[in-house]
Design a protein around this motif. Structure first.
Motif, PDB file in Angstrom:
ATOM      1  N   ALA A 191       0.830  -1.210   0.000  1.00 55.68           N
ATOM      2  CA  ALA A 191       0.000   0.000   0.000  1.00 55.68           C
ATOM      3  C   ALA A 191       0.859   1.254   0.000  1.00 55.68           C
ATOM      4  CB  ALA A 191      -0.942  -0.012   1.206  1.00 55.68           C
ATOM      5  N   LEU A 192       1.961   1.242   0.761  1.00 57.13           N
ATOM      6  CA  LEU A 192       2.820   2.421   0.844  1.00 57.13           C
ATOM      7  C   LEU A 192       3.529   2.703  -0.474  1.00 57.13           C
ATOM      8  CD1 LEU A 192       4.437   1.922   4.374  1.00 57.13           C
ATOM      9  CD2 LEU A 192       2.679   3.564   3.754  1.00 57.13           C
ATOM     10  N   ARG A 193       3.743   1.674  -1.259  1.00 60.74           N
ATOM     11  CA  ARG A 193       4.471   1.863  -2.514  1.00 60.74           C
ATOM     12  C   ARG A 193       3.714   2.709  -3.521  1.00 60.74           C
ATOM     13  NH1 ARG A 193       6.952  -4.282  -2.906  1.00 60.74           N
ATOM     14  NH2 ARG A 193       8.476  -3.959  -1.228  1.00 60.74           N
ATOM     15  N   ARG A 194       2.433   2.927  -3.267  1.00 61.12           N
ATOM     16  CA  ARG A 194       1.682   3.812  -4.146  1.00 61.12           C
ATOM     17  C   ARG A 194       2.212   5.242  -4.086  1.00 61.12           C
ATOM     18  NH1 ARG A 194      -3.054   1.842  -6.165  1.00 61.12           N
ATOM     19  NH2 ARG A 194      -3.791  -0.159  -5.342  1.00 61.12           N
ATOM     20  N   LEU A 195       2.907   5.561  -2.993  1.00 64.49           N
ATOM     21  CA  LEU A 195       3.429   6.911  -2.822  1.00 64.49           C
ATOM     22  C   LEU A 195       4.821   7.064  -3.417  1.00 64.49           C
ATOM     23  CD1 LEU A 195       3.055   9.736  -1.611  1.00 64.49           C
ATOM     24  CD2 LEU A 195       3.857   8.848   0.583  1.00 64.49           C
ATOM     25  N   ARG A 196       5.482   5.959  -3.655  1.00 67.28           N
ATOM     26  CA  ARG A 196       6.860   6.035  -4.131  1.00 67.28           C
ATOM     27  C   ARG A 196       6.917   6.557  -5.566  1.00 67.28           C
ATOM     28  NH1 ARG A 196       9.773   0.472  -2.488  1.00 67.28           N
ATOM     29  NH2 ARG A 196      11.184   1.266  -4.067  1.00 67.28           N
ATOM     30  N   ASN A 234      12.528   9.587  -4.800  1.00 64.96           N
ATOM     31  CA  ASN A 234      12.678  10.980  -4.384  1.00 64.96           C
ATOM     32  C   ASN A 234      11.533  11.471  -3.514  1.00 64.96           C
ATOM     33  OD1 ASN A 234      10.658  11.074  -6.266  1.00 64.96           O
ATOM     34  ND2 ASN A 234      11.617  12.609  -7.583  1.00 64.96           N
ATOM     35  N   VAL A 235      10.706  10.563  -2.969  1.00 65.96           N
ATOM     36  CA  VAL A 235       9.627  10.972  -2.071  1.00 65.96           C
ATOM     37  C   VAL A 235      10.196  11.252  -0.678  1.00 65.96           C
ATOM     38  CG1 VAL A 235       7.521  10.224  -0.901  1.00 65.96           C
ATOM     39  CG2 VAL A 235       7.843   9.735  -3.320  1.00 65.96           C
ATOM     40  N   LYS A 236       9.784  12.361  -0.096  1.00 67.66           N
ATOM     41  CA  LYS A 236      10.226  12.754   1.238  1.00 67.66           C
ATOM     42  C   LYS A 236       9.029  12.704   2.185  1.00 67.66           C
ATOM     43  CE  LYS A 236      13.624  15.893  -0.791  1.00 67.66           C
ATOM     44  NZ  LYS A 236      14.057  17.316  -0.902  1.00 67.66           N
ATOM     45  N   VAL A 237       9.199  12.027   3.317  1.00 68.84           N
ATOM     46  CA  VAL A 237       8.095  11.815   4.256  1.00 68.84           C
ATOM     47  C   VAL A 237       8.457  12.373   5.626  1.00 68.84           C
ATOM     48  CG1 VAL A 237       6.682  10.096   5.453  1.00 68.84           C
ATOM     49  CG2 VAL A 237       7.278   9.763   3.042  1.00 68.84           C
ATOM     50  N   THR A 382      -6.042   0.585   7.813  1.00 67.11           N
ATOM     51  CA  THR A 382      -6.425  -0.643   7.120  1.00 67.11           C
ATOM     52  C   THR A 382      -5.784  -0.610   5.740  1.00 67.11           C
ATOM     53  OG1 THR A 382      -8.418   0.368   6.172  1.00 67.11           O
ATOM     54  CG2 THR A 382      -8.652  -0.721   8.323  1.00 67.11           C
ATOM     55  N   LEU A 383      -5.814  -1.742   5.039  1.00 71.78           N
ATOM     56  CA  LEU A 383      -5.237  -1.769   3.703  1.00 71.78           C
ATOM     57  C   LEU A 383      -5.908  -0.758   2.799  1.00 71.78           C
ATOM     58  CD1 LEU A 383      -3.346  -2.985   1.633  1.00 71.78           C
ATOM     59  CD2 LEU A 383      -5.040  -4.787   1.228  1.00 71.78           C
ATOM     60  N   LYS A 384      -7.234  -0.707   2.830  1.00 68.70           N
ATOM     61  CA  LYS A 384      -7.956   0.253   2.001  1.00 68.70           C
ATOM     62  C   LYS A 384      -7.650   1.689   2.421  1.00 68.70           C
ATOM     63  CE  LYS A 384     -12.620   1.623   0.545  1.00 68.70           C
ATOM     64  NZ  LYS A 384     -14.076   1.362   0.693  1.00 68.70           N
ATOM     65  N   GLY A 385      -7.597   1.927   3.734  1.00 68.24           N
ATOM     66  CA  GLY A 385      -7.301   3.271   4.216  1.00 68.24           C
ATOM     67  C   GLY A 385      -5.913   3.733   3.813  1.00 68.24           C
ATOM     68  N   LEU A 386      -4.927   2.832   3.885  1.00 70.56           N
ATOM     69  CA  LEU A 386      -3.570   3.193   3.482  1.00 70.56           C
ATOM     70  C   LEU A 386      -3.501   3.474   1.985  1.00 70.56           C
ATOM     71  CD1 LEU A 386      -1.432   0.691   5.580  1.00 70.56           C
ATOM     72  CD2 LEU A 386      -1.552   3.166   5.865  1.00 70.56           C
ATOM     73  N   GLU A 387      -4.178   2.664   1.195  1.00 64.56           N
ATOM     74  CA  GLU A 387      -4.170   2.886  -0.251  1.00 64.56           C
ATOM     75  C   GLU A 387      -4.790   4.234  -0.606  1.00 64.56           C
ATOM     76  OE1 GLU A 387      -6.198  -0.505  -1.764  1.00 64.56           O
ATOM     77  OE2 GLU A 387      -4.368  -1.702  -1.944  1.00 64.56           O
ATOM     78  N   SER A 389      -5.063   6.920   1.361  1.00 62.80           N
ATOM     79  CA  SER A 389      -4.237   8.021   1.850  1.00 62.80           C
ATOM     80  C   SER A 389      -2.999   8.205   0.974  1.00 62.80           C
ATOM     81  CB  SER A 389      -3.826   7.789   3.308  1.00 62.80           C
ATOM     82  OG  SER A 389      -3.086   6.602   3.449  1.00 62.80           O
ATOM     83  N   MET A 390      -2.380   7.100   0.541  1.00 63.40           N
ATOM     84  CA  MET A 390      -1.207   7.199  -0.326  1.00 63.40           C
ATOM     85  C   MET A 390      -1.589   7.780  -1.696  1.00 63.40           C
ATOM     86  SD  MET A 390       1.230   6.271   1.615  1.00 63.40           S
ATOM     87  CE  MET A 390       0.259   6.850   3.023  1.00 63.40           C
ATOM     88  N   ARG A 391      -2.765   7.400  -2.167  1.00 64.51           N
ATOM     89  CA  ARG A 391      -3.226   7.959  -3.435  1.00 64.51           C
ATOM     90  C   ARG A 391      -3.421   9.469  -3.331  1.00 64.51           C
ATOM     91  NH1 ARG A 391      -7.333   4.954  -3.880  1.00 64.51           N
ATOM     92  NH2 ARG A 391      -6.276   3.266  -5.000  1.00 64.51           N
ATOM     93  N   LEU A 392      -3.965   9.916  -2.192  1.00 63.27           N
ATOM     94  CA  LEU A 392      -4.150  11.349  -1.968  1.00 63.27           C
ATOM     95  C   LEU A 392      -2.799  12.068  -1.910  1.00 63.27           C
ATOM     96  CD1 LEU A 392      -5.892  13.850  -1.087  1.00 63.27           C
ATOM     97  CD2 LEU A 392      -5.517  13.079   1.266  1.00 63.27           C
ATOM     98  N   LEU A 393      -1.849  11.498  -1.186  1.00 60.88           N
ATOM     99  CA  LEU A 393      -0.546  12.156  -1.016  1.00 60.88           C
ATOM    100  C   LEU A 393       0.256  12.170  -2.307  1.00 60.88           C
ATOM    101  CD1 LEU A 393       0.501  10.709   2.465  1.00 60.88           C
ATOM    102  CD2 LEU A 393      -0.240  13.038   1.963  1.00 60.88           C
ATOM    103  N   SER A 394       0.000  11.249  -3.207  1.00 54.69           N
ATOM    104  CA  SER A 394       0.756  11.180  -4.438  1.00 54.69           C
ATOM    105  C   SER A 394       0.314  12.183  -5.489  1.00 54.69           C
ATOM    106  CB  SER A 394       0.685   9.767  -5.026  1.00 54.69           C
ATOM    107  OG  SER A 394      -0.643   9.447  -5.394  1.00 54.69           O
ATOM    108  N   LYS A 395      -0.825  12.845  -5.266  1.00 53.17           N
ATOM    109  CA  LYS A 395      -1.327  13.803  -6.248  1.00 53.17           C
ATOM    110  C   LYS A 395      -0.509  15.083  -6.242  1.00 53.17           C
ATOM    111  CE  LYS A 395      -6.127  12.156  -6.100  1.00 53.17           C
ATOM    112  NZ  LYS A 395      -7.515  12.503  -5.776  1.00 53.17           N
TER     113      LYS A 395
END
Length: 395
Positions: A191-196, A234-237, A382-387, A389-395
């Motif tokens: 799920a976190l890799r969606r942000l990478r 290059n993602v910074k958290v 949760t898995l859905k919640g992480l997906e 949130s990562m989708r939101l942060l990746s925009k």
């Protein structure tokens, strides 16, 4: 007995050697921990001696604490702080259960009235008190003490029961989240890799296998190696984690998340806070009052490229968010809401991960307040919640 204790620590994946175990036995034989009763040495003193001799790195304190507590079947550890009230007042001698009608009849005081009343009680009270609805003690319905019930009060000593305290009279020892916690599932990492986000940059080269194959085939089989700049994440958290209090119920899942974040993101900065962010945070929970990091400095240090992620159950008294002096541990000059707004303004890409079950959110006034403050960017752990949130942060 201590041989089994040694194997318990090893089973908890603590790097404890036989040499260190023998050192512990030598310390006991030498009387480093002196007997205080006919039963032998104090368990509290033994805890600190064992931790000193067996644990070489502070990062293993959390694993040691859990293994120690499991072996001695939940024996309560001694907290490392000085109590300002007589110890006998703080023992839970009464566990009084109230009916719903009795609880509803209790009157809530406002903040100023609560603090003024506590001041008067401290001046007037002369001894220990059990039960009742006025004095500082255990059980009962008084807004001061512990072990009883009051819709909002000041917890003085002892463990929390109903999680309704707006102030806590003690200095609690929190543990750092273990960033080496083994994940039971790879779903969190996935799920976190969606942000990478990877980008070609720098002078370091790596083999471009597809281009090499195409070029070699076009060159009648003569090997033509193609290289490209190495890819970097290059993602910074910026990770801000709530610790202690109600978050103790979620330690394992937050540790799993913390481990996954550390393995997935090269550019990671993290800090701890308790309940709500105020004017300072910390990186080491055992030195949180000695090594503070000013929140303003954190805001200035990291630029807007950082993705801000809060991790916390957002479960607290509304006073802790909206009221100056609302922190349960010290007097904060500005309310937590001000600091949350400053952080979310400084880092436009932000989200809040909440380990509390989503079905309970509507029953927590503090959760509703924080959701409004962060623009409804709260997601369940949760898995859905992480997906999401990562989708939101990746925009």
């Amino acid at each position: 007995m201590l041989i089994d204790f040694f194997y318990t620590l090893r089973a908890a994946k603590l790097p404890v050697s036989v040499k260190e175990y023998l050192m512990l036995l030598e310390a006991l034989q030498a009387g480093v921990v002196g007997p205080r009763s006919e039963d032998g040495w104090s368990l509290d003193d033994f805890y600190f001696l064992a931790r000193t001799t067996l644990v070489k790195d502070e990062k293993h304190f959390d694993k040691f604490d859990r293994a120690f507590a499991a072996y001695f079947k939940g024996v309560e550890m001694v907290a490392d702080f000085k109590k300002e009230l007589p110890e006998e007042w703080l023992r839970k001698l009464l566990d009084k259960e109230l009916t719903d009608e009795q609880k509803a009849a209790l009157q809530k005081m406002d903040w100023d009235e609560l603090m003024e009343t506590l001041k008067k009680r401290l001046e007037e009270q002369q001894g220990r008190h059990e039960g009742g609805n006025k004095w500082i003690g255990t059980g009962g319905t008084s807004p001061f003490g512990h072990g009883g019930y009051n819709p909002q009060g000041v917890r003085i000593g002892g463990p929390g029961k109903n999680r309704s305290a707006v102030k806590v009279w003690e200095q609690r020892a929190y543990r750092d989240y273990d960033d080496t916690q083994e994940l039971g599932t790879r779903n969190i990492k996935v799920a976190l890799r969606r942000l990478r986000k990877f980008a070609r940059q720098g002078s370091h080269l790596e083999l471009d296998l597809p281009d090499t194959i195409r070029s070699t085939a076009a060159n009648a089989g003569w090997l033509d190696i193609k290289m490209v700049p190495e890819r970097h994440n290059n993602v910074k958290v910026l990770l801000l984690m709530d610790v202690g209090g109600t978050m103790d119920d979620h330690i394992q899942r937050v540790e799993e998340l913390f481990s996954a974040v550390k393995s997935e993101f090269k550019h990671l900065e993290f800090y701890y806070f308790h309940n709500c962010v105020y004017d300072f945070m910390w990186k080491n929970n055992r030195r949180r009052f000695a090594e503070k990091f000013d929140t303003w400095d954190i805001i200035r240090k990291y630029n807007k490229d950082y993705k801000l992620i809060f991790v916390g159950d957002a479960t607290m008294s509304p006073y802790e968010i909206l009221q100056p002096g609302g922190s349960v541990e010290y007097h904060n000059e500005e309310p937590g809401a001000e600091w949350l707004q400053r952080l979310t303004h400084a880092f436009p890409h932000h989200a809040w991960i909440n380990p509390e079950p989503q079905g309970a959110w509507e029953y927590r006034q503090s959760i509703d307040i924080i959701r409004r403050l962060i623009g409804d960017r709260m997601y369940p752990l949760t898995l859905k919640g992480l997906e999401e949130s990562m989708r939101l942060l990746s925009k």
